[in-house]
Design an enzyme around this catalytic site. Structure first.
Site, PDB file in Angstrom:
ATOM      1  NE  ARG A 120      -2.335   0.631   3.687  1.00  0.00           N
ATOM      2  CZ  ARG A 120      -1.606   1.209   4.643  1.00  0.00           C
ATOM      3  NH1 ARG A 120      -1.161   2.449   4.503  1.00  0.00           N
ATOM      4  NH2 ARG A 120      -1.298   0.544   5.736  1.00  0.00           N
TER       5      ARG A 120
ATOM      6  CE1 TYR B  85     -16.931  10.665 -16.497  1.00  0.00           C
ATOM      7  CE2 TYR B  85     -15.735  10.780 -14.424  1.00  0.00           C
ATOM      8  CZ  TYR B  85     -16.487  10.065 -15.341  1.00  0.00           C
ATOM      9  OH  TYR B  85     -16.785   8.750 -15.094  1.00  0.00           O
TER      10      TYR B  85
ATOM     11  CG  ASP C 166      -9.493  15.110 -16.034  1.00  0.00           C
ATOM     12  OD1 ASP C 166      -8.693  14.560 -16.819  1.00  0.00           O
ATOM     13  OD2 ASP C 166     -10.539  14.569 -15.641  1.00  0.00           O
TER      14      ASP C 166
ATOM     15  CE  LYS D  85     -12.438   7.307 -19.451  1.00  0.00           C
ATOM     16  NZ  LYS D  85     -12.270   7.240 -17.999  1.00  0.00           N
TER      17      LYS D  85
END
Length: 400
Positions: A68, A120, A192, A217
């Site tokens: 982690r 978005y 973004d 993406k």
């Protein structure tokens, strides 16, 4: 730890460069830090499928102790995106929204955010249904107008969140102008960069503090990985974001980290081909009298084209267009045969999306209308298929 053995210890070494000329983006995509494993010479980063790491000396802290907090497969990916974006440190998360939500954890109760209005849908949902419960307030503004950004400033404003080109109407924000104003007021800036990727647009060079990606993406590019990335522009932010990543634990898994690095190596080749076809598709759509509107920054009549060309090296692969009504949009989606009719974008296959019922379904209808997200709006992520076939397919689907 990958590379814990020195290259000399096993006879494997990397050739030293003999030129000080900066390497091109295409070369950086292939030859990044950790791309070849120093311990074995392996041509891809090994998968360290381990949750925990043995402490050889309890008195001497080692690089990795628990996956982690850090993993020798994930680390090269994080270094990779930091180098491509020009930041000091990168972070890999379980999804794009995990990266975005973690970045918003830099804020505190009582803070205020100024955000791109046609952002978005997942980001809109986060800000209006989760962050608002944490007493973080958001004002959505049309960031094509800097005066509106200035007018949204409040005494408790702490951050500006940009998306340019915006999703799905591809509006353009002047990044340098916004960041310059933000710095005057001591505001954190986030952007973004999913649509443009660091190949076309590097926001940190324009003053942005944190760059974010849905790496699912274009960076991944193959519809086979879910991932998010963040890059910090300075060490102070990197420490804070690293603390949040470790504290919240929404890190990217080992297999997905490997898949993402594999996909990123072909980013330039894919983006060049995507964009070449997207330009042709946008021109074809714009020439049709039965299309109400076409949104693409490469079109001569796009109002943000000049600004976009100052801050980006390309126009991207996403074309949005309005066919006039929701009924016609749905008929078209039922008739196309080439694109996936699906959420997401940026893959080798074309993907056709219907924002009102997909990416922006969380926005109320009246809010969508205010932002230009009409019932007839479609978003086409142009894939690597032959553009002639894509256009022929759309032509038959548009025939009433």
């Amino acid at each position: 730890m990958s590379g814990s053995k020195s290259p000399q210890s096993n006879g494997i070494s990397r050739k030293k460069r003999h030129s000080d000329r900066p390497r091109s983006f295409a070369t950086k995509l292939i030859h990044f830090e950790g791309a070849i494993d120093e311990a074995t010479g392996a041509s891809s980063v090994p998968l360290y499928q381990a949750s925990t790491f043995h402490h050889a000396d309890i008195e001497q802290p080692q690089t990795y102790d628990y996956s982690r907090s850090g993993n020798p497969t994930r680390q090269p990916l994080e270094d990779y995106i930091a180098a491509l974006e020009g930041g000091v440190r990168g972070f890999a998360f379980a999804s794009g929204m995990a990266a975005i939500s973690s970045a918003f954890m830099l804020l505190s109760a009582g803070d205020h955010v100024i955000c791109t209005e046609d952002v978005y849908g997942g980001t809109y949902r986060l800000l209006t249904t989760v962050m608002n419960r944490m007493n973080v307030e958001t004002t959505f503004v049309d960031m094509t107008d800097l005066d509106r950004v200035r007018q949204a400033l409040k005494p408790n404003t702490k951050a500006i969140y940009m998306e340019t080109p915006s999703n799905p109407t591809l509006k353009i924000t002047d990044i340098s102008a916004v960041t310059a104003w933000a710095k005057e007021h001591g505001l954190l800036t986030l952007l973004d960069n999913t649509f443009m990727t660091p190949y076309h647009q590097r926001p940190i060079e324009l003053g942005v503090d944190i760059v974010l990606h849905s790496a699912t993406k274009f960076l991944g590019g193959h519809s086979d990985v879910l991932a998010g990335l963040a890059v910090a522009a300075n060490e102070s932010l990197a420490r804070r974001l690293g603390h949040i990543q470790n504290s919240m634990g929404n890190v990217l898994g080992i297999q997905d980290s490997w898949l993402l690095m594999r996909g990123m190596k072909t980013l330039k080749a894919r983006m060049d081909a995507h964009e070449q076809s997207a330009r042709k598709l946008a021109d074809w759509l714009a020439s049709r009298s039965d299309i109400a509107a076409v949104y693409y920054p490469g079109l001569p009549n796009h109002p943000g084209r000049a600004i976009h060309e100052r801050q980006s090296a390309g126009y991207g692969a996403v074309v949005s267009f309005d066919v006039g009504s929701g009924e016609r949009a749905k008929r078209l989606m039922n008739k196309v045969t080439i694109p996936l009719v699906a959420v997401s974008l940026g893959a080798v296959e074309s993907i056709l999306s219907y924002p009102p019922l997909m990416s922006h379904a969380s926005m109320p209808k009246e809010v969508r209308a205010e932002r230009g997200i009409t019932d007839g709006l479609l978003r086409y992520s142009v894939g690597l298929e032959d553009i002639g076939d894509i256009i022929d397919d759309l032509e038959q689907a548009l025939a009433d």
